[in-house]
Design an enzyme around this catalytic site. Structure first.
Site, PDB file in Angstrom:
ATOM      1  N   LYS A 195       7.107  -7.454   3.090  1.00 21.49           N
ATOM      2  CA  LYS A 195       7.113  -8.154   1.795  1.00 21.49           C
ATOM      3  C   LYS A 195       8.511  -8.355   1.209  1.00 21.49           C
ATOM      4  O   LYS A 195       8.729  -9.263   0.423  1.00 21.49           O
ATOM      5  CB  LYS A 195       6.231  -7.407   0.797  1.00 21.49           C
ATOM      6  CG  LYS A 195       4.767  -7.504   1.167  1.00 21.49           C
ATOM      7  CD  LYS A 195       3.862  -6.872   0.147  1.00 21.49           C
ATOM      8  CE  LYS A 195       2.429  -7.037   0.615  1.00 21.49           C
ATOM      9  NZ  LYS A 195       1.453  -6.593  -0.345  1.00 21.49           N
ATOM     10  N   ASP A 213       0.254 -10.221  -5.774  1.00 22.42           N
ATOM     11  CA  ASP A 213      -0.195  -8.823  -5.948  1.00 22.42           C
ATOM     12  C   ASP A 213      -0.135  -8.422  -7.422  1.00 22.42           C
ATOM     13  O   ASP A 213      -0.972  -7.657  -7.903  1.00 22.42           O
ATOM     14  CB  ASP A 213       0.701  -7.858  -5.150  1.00 22.42           C
ATOM     15  CG  ASP A 213       0.377  -7.862  -3.665  1.00 22.42           C
ATOM     16  OD1 ASP A 213      -0.736  -8.270  -3.290  1.00 22.42           O
ATOM     17  OD2 ASP A 213       1.252  -7.447  -2.873  1.00 22.42           O
TER      18      ASP A 213
HETATM   19  N1  LIG Z   1      -5.103  -3.647  -2.563  1.00 20.93           N
HETATM   20  C1  LIG Z   1      -4.217  -4.566  -2.243  1.00 20.93           C
HETATM   21  O1  LIG Z   1      -4.414  -5.754  -2.484  1.00 20.93           O
HETATM   22  C2  LIG Z   1      -2.923  -4.164  -1.622  1.00 20.93           C
HETATM   23  C3  LIG Z   1      -1.827  -5.026  -1.708  1.00 20.93           C
HETATM   24  C4  LIG Z   1      -0.625  -4.606  -1.163  1.00 20.93           C
HETATM   25  C5  LIG Z   1      -0.534  -3.394  -0.497  1.00 20.93           C
HETATM   26  N2  LIG Z   1      -1.625  -2.598  -0.423  1.00 20.93           N
HETATM   27  C6  LIG Z   1      -1.520  -1.295   0.246  1.00 20.93           C
HETATM   28  O2  LIG Z   1      -0.463  -0.554  -0.344  1.00 20.93           O
HETATM   29  C7  LIG Z   1       0.189   0.256   0.638  1.00 20.93           C
HETATM   30  C8  LIG Z   1       1.710   0.022   0.614  1.00 20.93           C
HETATM   31  O3  LIG Z   1       1.976  -1.316   0.972  1.00 20.93           O
HETATM   32  P1  LIG Z   1       3.456  -1.953   0.873  1.00 20.93           P
HETATM   33  O4  LIG Z   1       3.312  -3.377   1.241  1.00 20.93           O
HETATM   34  O5  LIG Z   1       4.091  -1.578  -0.401  1.00 20.93           O
HETATM   35  O6  LIG Z   1       4.199  -1.178   2.048  1.00 20.93           O
HETATM   36  P2  LIG Z   1       5.775  -0.898   2.238  1.00 20.93           P
HETATM   37  O7  LIG Z   1       6.572  -1.978   1.589  1.00 20.93           O
HETATM   38  O8  LIG Z   1       5.979  -0.620   3.674  1.00 20.93           O
HETATM   39  O9  LIG Z   1       6.026   0.466   1.401  1.00 20.93           O
HETATM   40  C9  LIG Z   1       5.373   1.644   1.769  1.00 20.93           C
HETATM   41  C10 LIG Z   1       5.612   2.713   0.717  1.00 20.93           C
HETATM   42  O10 LIG Z   1       4.832   3.853   1.064  1.00 20.93           O
HETATM   43  C11 LIG Z   1       5.690   4.990   1.232  1.00 20.93           C
HETATM   44  N3  LIG Z   1       5.165   5.825   2.307  1.00 20.93           N
HETATM   45  C12 LIG Z   1       4.872   5.439   3.573  1.00 20.93           C
HETATM   46  N4  LIG Z   1       4.367   6.478   4.268  1.00 20.93           N
HETATM   47  C13 LIG Z   1       4.354   7.530   3.431  1.00 20.93           C
HETATM   48  C14 LIG Z   1       3.958   8.886   3.561  1.00 20.93           C
HETATM   49  N5  LIG Z   1       3.458   9.374   4.715  1.00 20.93           N
HETATM   50  N6  LIG Z   1       4.100   9.705   2.498  1.00 20.93           N
HETATM   51  C15 LIG Z   1       4.590   9.248   1.323  1.00 20.93           C
HETATM   52  N7  LIG Z   1       4.985   7.960   1.127  1.00 20.93           N
HETATM   53  C16 LIG Z   1       4.864   7.128   2.175  1.00 20.93           C
HETATM   54  C17 LIG Z   1       7.052   4.423   1.557  1.00 20.93           C
HETATM   55  O11 LIG Z   1       8.015   5.382   1.220  1.00 20.93           O
HETATM   56  P3  LIG Z   1       9.464   5.405   1.957  1.00 20.93           P
HETATM   57  O12 LIG Z   1      10.333   4.492   1.150  1.00 20.93           O
HETATM   58  O13 LIG Z   1       9.854   6.826   1.876  1.00 20.93           O
HETATM   59  O14 LIG Z   1       9.251   4.938   3.362  1.00 20.93           O
HETATM   60  C18 LIG Z   1       7.067   3.186   0.640  1.00 20.93           C
HETATM   61  O15 LIG Z   1       7.339   3.552  -0.682  1.00 20.93           O
HETATM   62  C19 LIG Z   1      -0.477  -0.123   1.978  1.00 20.93           C
HETATM   63  O16 LIG Z   1      -1.462   0.830   2.292  1.00 20.93           O
HETATM   64  C20 LIG Z   1      -1.124  -1.447   1.707  1.00 20.93           C
HETATM   65  O17 LIG Z   1      -2.251  -1.675   2.520  1.00 20.93           O
HETATM   66  C21 LIG Z   1      -2.802  -2.968  -0.974  1.00 20.93           C
END
Ligand SMILES: NC(=O)c1ccc[n+]([C@@H]2O[C@H](COP(=O)([O-])OP(=O)(O)OC[C@H]3O[C@@H](n4cnc5c(N)ncnc54)[C@H](OP(=O)(O)O)[C@@H]3O)[C@@H](O)[C@H]2O)c1
Length: 270
Positions: free
Chosen positions: A65, A96
């Protein structure tokens, strides 16, 4: 033909194709929404390749993203993160934020003046933080990697009040809302919860961006403690509604989208 798609890596969890294909069928639009697992080294080629093939738009999911900002012009708040690309104009949008706003609006829970802890600093974390700020909450953001959390807060401060707090100290905070924006609790990723259980208190509002499973470990625990919960499925459906409108100019039927999403997830849970 209307060609749409989603890019991410990995992508096994996405139910967006089911939602958008059902909408096109319902509206009798000839088209197809496809999922593409794109390796990091091929992101640019994938975006320009889709454009060359005549695709109208793409959704962008974990972990691209922010990366896609190198290739598209962000519209408004999408400079924080892009989840929807209009390939005709090479513009990036963030639907979002709208998804989170609608999820909270439909829950009828009051956000104004509340203190919200957002866990995660990626695309979802920034969208959730901004949506809560726009609804009048004071946002405290925490993240596993402190430098990324601090950078997200720096970007968010352009829009209002937001501070960073280190993960190991969040027990010290007095919080009204907890929002998970990490994949912790997502099927196939981990079955844990993203915050220490002790910070959850009765009456607190708990939101989980993770929607697969529909009842995530965090939502399950929050319900046990008698917190009020908001589902990530609502965010998913409303961000999809807005994306479809950007691509086609047509407002799609949200009730159908919710029904299809629930069917797809119940099927996956079996
Ligand atoms: N409901 C919806 O419509 C919707 C929309 C968007 C996203 N989501 C969900 O939201 C989540 C994040 O998405 P994103 O697009 O923001 O991903 P992203 O840009 O890759 O960011 C991931 C985030 O999660 C943290 N993280 C990853 N693994 C972790 C762990 N084991 N323990 C603690 N923190 C951890 C990362 O921290 P670091 O910086 O330390 O790596 C980062 O802050 C996903 O599960 C996605 O499916 C849902």
């Amino acid at each position: 033909m209307l060609y749409l798609g989603i890019i991410g890596y990995p992508l096994s969890h996405s139910i967006s194709p089911r939602i958008h294909n059902a909408v096109m069928e319902y509206l009798r639009i000839q088209g197809r929404y496809l999922a593409f697992e794109v390796k990091p080294s091929e992101l640019k080629d994938a975006i320009f390749g889709a454009k060359a093939l005549g695709f109208t738009g793409l959704n962008v999911t974990i972990p691209y993203k922010e990366e896609v900002l190198k290739f598209v012009k962000p519209v408004g708040e999408a400079k924080l993160a892009v989840n929807t690309i209009d390939l005709r104009k090479m513009e990036g949008y963030n639907t979002d934020i709208y998804g989170v706003e609608m999820a909270f609006k439909n829950s009828k829970l009051e956000v104004e003046g509340k203190i919200a802890l957002v866990v995660g600093a990626g695309g979802a974390g920034k969208a959730i933080a901004l949506a809560l700020m726009k609804m009048g909450a004071k946002v405290v953001l925490t993240n596993r990697t402190e430098s990324r959390g601090l950078e997200a807060v720096r970007e968010l401060r352009e829009y209002g009040e937001c501070i960073f707090y280190p993960m190991e100290k969040i027990g010290e905070l007095k919080i009204d809302i907890v929002a998970n924006a990490t994949p912790v609790g997502m099927k196939g990723f981990s079955s844990g919860i993203p915050v220490p259980e002790e910070i959850l208190k009765p009456g607190m509002i708990v939101f989980d961006a993770v929607y697969n499973p529909v009842e995530t470990p965090l939502i399950k625990k929050a319900k046990e403690i008698e917190c009020r919960v908001v589902s990530g499925l609502e965010m998913l459906v409303y961000q999809a509604e807005k994306a479809f409108e950007i691509w086609t100019g047509i407002k799609p039927p949200v009730s159908l989208m919710k029904k299809v999403a629930l069917e797809a997830l119940n099927f996956q849970e079996k």
